[in-house]
Design a protein around this motif. Structure first.
Motif, short mmCIF file in Angstrom:
data_model
loop_
_atom_site.label_atom_id
_atom_site.label_comp_id
_atom_site.label_asym_id
_atom_site.label_seq_id
_atom_site.Cartn_x
_atom_site.Cartn_y
_atom_site.Cartn_z
N ASP A 1 1.02 -1.25 -0.07
CA ASP A 1 -0.13 0.05 -0.13
C ASP A 1 0.79 1.10 0.05
O ASP A 1 2.12 1.31 0.37
CB ASP A 1 -0.91 0.02 1.20
CG ASP A 1 -0.26 0.16 2.69
OD1 ASP A 1 -0.25 0.93 3.26
OD2 ASP A 1 0.39 -0.94 2.97
N ASP A 2 0.30 2.43 -0.52
CA ASP A 2 1.05 3.55 -0.51
C ASP A 2 0.57 4.47 0.54
O ASP A 2 -0.56 4.98 0.73
CB ASP A 2 0.54 4.33 -2.01
CG ASP A 2 1.21 5.77 -1.88
OD1 ASP A 2 2.10 6.09 -1.04
OD2 ASP A 2 1.31 6.18 -3.23
N PRO A 3 1.45 4.80 1.65
CA PRO A 3 1.23 5.38 2.83
C PRO A 3 0.75 6.91 2.62
O PRO A 3 0.65 7.77 3.51
CB PRO A 3 2.47 5.35 3.63
CG PRO A 3 3.68 5.30 2.73
CD PRO A 3 2.94 4.51 1.41
N ASP A 4 1.22 7.38 1.49
CA ASP A 4 0.92 8.79 0.91
C ASP A 4 -0.44 8.89 0.40
O ASP A 4 -0.97 10.02 0.32
CB ASP A 4 1.92 9.38 0.02
CG ASP A 4 3.39 9.30 0.72
OD1 ASP A 4 3.54 9.68 1.89
OD2 ASP A 4 4.37 9.14 -0.06
N LYS A 5 -1.44 8.05 0.02
CA LYS A 5 -2.52 8.13 -0.35
C LYS A 5 -3.61 8.21 1.03
O LYS A 5 -3.40 7.64 1.89
CB LYS A 5 -2.86 6.96 -1.03
CG LYS A 5 -2.30 6.82 -2.48
CD LYS A 5 -2.99 5.59 -3.33
CE LYS A 5 -2.20 5.72 -4.58
NZ LYS A 5 -2.67 4.64 -5.72
N ALA B 1 0.10 15.70 11.40
CA ALA B 1 1.32 15.50 10.78
C ALA B 1 1.01 14.61 9.61
O ALA B 1 2.10 14.80 8.70
CB ALA B 1 2.49 14.95 11.59
N HIS B 2 -0.03 13.91 9.46
CA HIS B 2 -0.37 13.06 8.31
C HIS B 2 -1.64 13.33 7.78
O HIS B 2 -2.50 12.34 8.17
CB HIS B 2 0.10 11.58 8.64
CG HIS B 2 1.55 11.06 9.20
ND1 HIS B 2 1.93 11.45 10.52
CD2 HIS B 2 2.58 10.50 8.72
CE1 HIS B 2 3.10 11.10 10.64
NE2 HIS B 2 3.60 10.61 9.44
N PRO B 3 -1.91 14.28 7.29
CA PRO B 3 -3.23 14.55 6.90
C PRO B 3 -3.96 13.73 5.92
O PRO B 3 -5.12 13.70 6.02
CB PRO B 3 -3.00 16.02 6.23
CG PRO B 3 -1.73 16.18 5.63
CD PRO B 3 -0.98 15.46 6.85
N ASN B 4 -3.23 12.81 5.41
CA ASN B 4 -3.80 11.93 4.50
C ASN B 4 -4.40 10.66 5.15
O ASN B 4 -5.00 9.89 4.54
CB ASN B 4 -2.89 11.45 3.19
CG ASN B 4 -1.75 10.68 3.75
OD1 ASN B 4 -1.06 11.11 4.59
ND2 ASN B 4 -1.63 9.48 3.51
N ILE B 5 -4.03 10.67 6.56
CA ILE B 5 -4.19 9.29 7.36
C ILE B 5 -5.32 9.57 8.33
O ILE B 5 -4.91 10.63 9.18
CB ILE B 5 -2.96 8.53 7.75
CG1 ILE B 5 -2.00 8.14 6.77
CG2 ILE B 5 -3.36 7.42 8.84
CD1 ILE B 5 -0.67 7.59 7.29
N LYS C 1 -3.29 -2.19 4.68
CA LYS C 1 -2.61 -0.89 4.84
C LYS C 1 -1.53 -1.03 5.74
O LYS C 1 -1.38 -0.04 6.56
CB LYS C 1 -3.97 0.08 5.54
CG LYS C 1 -5.23 -0.29 4.83
CD LYS C 1 -6.40 0.27 5.57
CE LYS C 1 -7.69 0.15 5.17
NZ LYS C 1 -8.83 0.52 5.91
N GLN C 2 -0.62 -1.80 5.53
CA GLN C 2 0.40 -1.99 6.53
C GLN C 2 1.47 -0.83 6.40
O GLN C 2 1.98 -0.56 7.50
CB GLN C 2 1.22 -3.47 6.34
CG GLN C 2 0.25 -4.51 6.73
CD GLN C 2 1.08 -5.70 6.84
OE1 GLN C 2 2.42 -5.73 6.67
NE2 GLN C 2 0.20 -6.89 7.06
N ASN C 3 1.78 -0.30 5.40
CA ASN C 3 2.67 0.71 5.11
C ASN C 3 2.36 1.98 6.02
O ASN C 3 2.81 2.87 6.86
CB ASN C 3 3.09 1.12 3.73
CG ASN C 3 4.06 0.24 3.23
OD1 ASN C 3 5.03 -0.24 3.94
ND2 ASN C 3 4.01 -0.12 1.91
N ALA C 4 0.87 2.29 5.87
CA ALA C 4 0.19 3.45 6.41
C ALA C 4 0.04 3.14 8.03
O ALA C 4 0.19 3.95 8.78
CB ALA C 4 -1.11 3.63 5.99
#
Length: 444
Positions: free
Chosen positions: A34-38, A67-71, A336-339
């Motif tokens: 998974d992409d942690p930036d999505k 700090a991580h507005p996408n998550i 969603k392991q990277n996120a």
């Protein structure tokens, strides 16, 4: 406080995780795709339920999301290991991606069954040197056979909380450092009243809240397993020595039946009616949270804290104690392991996050940097437990494939010893050790 739910849940957790091996599949570390930036929403499950604890978790999550507005993080509290187990088996979008558990005893099963992802690849690709971030003992209870399937999230250290006014009245000027001093003080502080007590120096029985076999055994620096992985209960004299010393103290303070009758009058461990708060006991084996809880309960006497006493022949090691804590991991079945790693890394390694959480719920920080942070709120009572956490001889119970079953087996034997049901402690330890080896072999 993190210690309360962990202790009451330990036995249930041993059974709850036993079926995970057939339920858990997933990716870990570098294999996570998974992409942690999505944009993503993570499910975080934890065991805290008290309003102050829930508020502290929410504050840390708010900082993380900023700090991580996408998550986004959906938080579910008051989750036992049994509920976590059921959700991991069921899988799906409602299952947790990230889990925080009080039950460090379950780490061996979490890792052995594949319930949680190995975090070593995540640590490596993030450039996090775990040996430089976390105290050695905390890394011992968060991994199994090289699989770092959890990381420490705050820390519990166990020591002695005592009533300074009662000490002064008994002519005692300092806390005990050796077991013989401890036994002497306990007798001097005890005020019998018929077949009961107006005040007991300490409740020495193993049902006396935090006065558990593993807490006391830690002061003897035991080795639970030999180099070949088999039980060391019968070979390491630490276990027999501890059991003998504890049984002797039980006898000196009035005997098992009399003490247990008095214990039945105690209030709940996590309420204002705790026997230490009420002056029923002058010394209490406990964690770093007790002094703060006593102040909140409005105690009128002056309190002190100290490390637990050590055997007389180990005075040089005074200051050590038993360490445990909360753990955090990523569900192996999460997509969603990277996120999820971004959240775990923040909660467990970010100094500001760890210190803020420790300050909020009065637990010991779990990273080396947080232990030394100038932002850490340190009272004189709390400093004792920070020092115990830093002590090089402080120790813990090692992770094993059967989770905490081996500890419960040892605990049951210790109960039998203190009651007088065991006449030959060495033979009993050998038998108990064989049972432990059998249970672990089955778990593997």
């Amino acid at each position: 406080m993190s210690g309360n739910r962990r202790l009451t849940a330990a036995a249930a957790a041993v059974a709850a995780i036993s079926v995970l091996a057939t339920a858990c599949t997933g990716q870990s570390g570098g294999a996570a795709a998974d992409d942690p930036d999505k944009d993503v929403t993570l499910n975080l499950w934890h065991g805290w339920s008290a309003p102050s604890e829930v508020k502290a978790i929410e504050a840390n999550i708010a900082r993380f999301e900023k700090a991580h507005p996408n998550i986004k993080v959906k938080v579910t509290g008051n989750m036992t290991d049994d509920k976590i187990n059921q959700a991991l088996r069921a899988g799906g979008d409602k299952a947790p991606d990230v889990v925080s558990s009080f039950t460090t005893d379950s780490v061996g099963k979490f890792c052995n069954s594949g319930a949680f992802a190995d975090l070593n690849p995540f640590l490596h690709k993030s450039g996090v040197d775990k040996a430089k971030v976390f105290p050695r003992t905390l890394l011992e209870y968060t991994q199994f056979n090289g699989n770092q399937c959890t990381l420490p999230l705050l820390n519990d250290a166990y020591g002695l909380v005592y009533n300074k006014d009662a000490f002064k009245a008994a002519g005692i000027t300092e806390p005990p450092k050796t077991w013989s001093q401890f036994a002497e003080y306990a007798q001097r502080l005890t005020k019998p009243n018929g077949d009961s007590y107006d005040q007991l120096g300490v409740m020495p029985t193993f049902h006396g809240y935090e006065t558990t076999p593993v807490r006391l055994a830690a002061q003897w620096s035991p080795t639970y397993f030999g180099a070949d992985g088999t039980s060391n209960l019968a070979k390491d004299p630490a276990f027999a020595n501890m059991l003998t010393a504890q049984k002797d103290l039980v006898a000196k303070l009035g005997g098992y039946e009399r003490l247990e009758k008095f214990r039945s009058t105690f209030g709940d461990e996590w309420s204002a009616e705790h026997p230490f708060h009420k002056g029923q006991v002058a010394m209490q084996v406990d964690g770093e949270w007790r002094a703060a809880m006593a102040k909140e309960a409005g105690v009128t006497f002056e309190m002190g804290t100290a490390p637990l006493p050590v055997p007389d022949d180990q005075l040089a090691d005074y200051g050590k104690g038993y360490l445990s804590g909360t753990v955090m991991g990523i569900a192996a079945g999460s997509r969603k392991q990277n996120a999820s790693w971004e959240l775990v890394r923040y909660m467990t390694t970010d100094t500001e996050a760890v210190v803020a959480f420790a300050n909020a719920i009065h637990n010991v920080p779990s990273t080396l940097a947080a232990l030394e942070s100038p932002d850490l709120e340190v009272t004189p009572e709390f400093k004792t437990f920070l020092d115990i956490a830093r002590h090089p001889k402080s120790n813990t119970t090692p992770a094993r494939a059967d989770g905490g079953t081996y500890q419960l087996t040892f605990q049951d034997f210790a109960y039998a010893v203190e009651k007088g049901d065991v006449t030959d402690i060495p033979a009993g330890l050998a038998k108990t050790g064989r049972q432990i080896d059998t249970d672990i072999a089955k778990a593997k």
